[in-house]
Design an enzyme around this catalytic site. Structure first.
Site, short mmCIF file in Angstrom:
data_model
loop_
_atom_site.label_atom_id
_atom_site.label_comp_id
_atom_site.label_asym_id
_atom_site.label_seq_id
_atom_site.Cartn_x
_atom_site.Cartn_y
_atom_site.Cartn_z
N GLY A 14 -8.50 -13.42 16.11
CA GLY A 14 -7.43 -12.94 16.52
C GLY A 14 -6.70 -13.58 17.76
N SER A 15 -6.92 -14.86 17.82
CA SER A 15 -6.40 -15.52 19.07
C SER A 15 -4.68 -15.47 19.09
CB SER A 15 -6.83 -16.74 19.54
OG SER A 15 -6.37 -17.74 18.45
N ASN A 16 -4.34 -15.63 17.85
CA ASN A 16 -3.01 -15.62 17.59
C ASN A 16 -2.35 -14.32 17.56
OD1 ASN A 16 -1.45 -18.23 16.64
ND2 ASN A 16 -3.52 -18.27 15.48
N LYS A 65 -7.39 -5.57 -6.33
CA LYS A 65 -6.29 -5.89 -5.41
C LYS A 65 -5.19 -4.71 -5.28
CE LYS A 65 -3.65 -9.89 -4.63
NZ LYS A 65 -4.45 -11.11 -3.83
N MET A 90 -7.48 -13.30 5.29
CA MET A 90 -7.91 -14.20 4.32
C MET A 90 -7.65 -13.82 3.01
SD MET A 90 -8.56 -16.35 6.33
CE MET A 90 -9.30 -17.89 5.52
N ARG A 91 -6.69 -13.14 2.68
CA ARG A 91 -6.20 -12.57 1.29
C ARG A 91 -4.81 -12.98 1.04
NH1 ARG A 91 -9.91 -9.31 -0.69
NH2 ARG A 91 -11.37 -8.72 0.75
N ASN A 113 3.66 -16.42 7.85
CA ASN A 113 2.13 -16.85 7.96
C ASN A 113 2.13 -18.16 8.81
OD1 ASN A 113 -0.71 -17.11 7.45
ND2 ASN A 113 -0.31 -18.70 6.10
N HIS A 115 -0.07 -21.72 9.32
CA HIS A 115 -0.99 -22.34 8.66
C HIS A 115 -1.47 -23.55 9.41
CE1 HIS A 115 -3.47 -23.76 5.22
NE2 HIS A 115 -2.98 -25.03 5.45
#
Ligand code: GRF
Length: 200
Positions: A14-16, A65, A90-91, A113, A115
């Site tokens: 969770g750094s971001n 899902k 991660m989904r 997001n 990346h």
């Protein structure tokens, strides 16, 4: 108009995510981080958000899902969330889920997001390690809108960094992470209509 209401989805360190909470506190006119959503009860990010006084919704994957996403949507509705920030979640979100956040004016989903590569290179998991193993001379980080593909939505901001001859994977990643912490807030600033100093 007040700040937009954001939820951050994260399942790792969770750094971001924490960096964006700090960004929101320094820029209360721009965004308000209302909620952390995680699918992992053991995620380190949970304690960080609790310490910041930000509500946490732990929604473990159950059944399938569709069911899982329906549970998440319920929590988001309860908190009137307008934008979603993915930061190590991660989904892959389904098209049905994403379209709930479709914004006609933007013609994009209000889902972002980050990346850890210069997309479209090195999509998918372990991008830092893949780029490092491929002996790239430069790598980078990318903030993009999320569509139903994997790391495939329209790019908002990218920043590159060199791979130094003496780099270990560890310091390669740590240089990339520093850039992540710069460009996620910068991309949000752009989307909220503010000028930033740097361009792609
Ligand atoms: C980051 O490298 C991000 O680019 C990727 O997941 C990682 C999350 O790291 N999508 P952290 O938990 O924010 O440190």
């Amino acid at each position: 108009m007040g700040p937009k209401r954001f939820a951050i989805f994260a399942s790792g360190t969770g750094s971001n995510a924490l960096n964006l909470v700090q960004f929101s506190r320094l820029n209360p006119h721009l965004i308000s981080v209302e909620l952390l959503v995680t699918d992992s009860p053991r995620a380190q990010v949970i304690a960080k958000f609790t310490a910041q006084g930000v509500p946490v919704a732990i929604v473990p994957f159950e059944k399938n899902k569709k069911f899982h996403e329906a549970q998440i949507l319920k929590v988001l509705a309860k908190h009137n969330i307008e934008w979603i920030i993915l930061a190590g979640f991660m989904r892959i979100l389904s098209q049905d889920f994403l379209q709930k956040f479709y914004d006609e004016k933007l013609d994009r989903n209000r889902v972002l997001n980050i990346h850890p590569s210069l997309l479209p290179s090195f999509k998918g998991a372990n991008a830092y390690a893949s780029a490092f193993a491929a002996n790239v001379t430069h790598s980078g980080v990318t903030v993009h809108f999320v569509d139903s593909g994997v790391d495939s939505g329209p790019i908002i901001l990218q920043k590159s960094f060199p791979r130094l001859p003496e780099d270990t994977l560890e310091n390669f990643i740590s240089r990339g992470k520093q850039l992540e912490h710069e460009i996620y807030p910068a991309a949000i600033r752009l989307l909220m209509g503010e000028k930033i100093d740097e361009c792609r």
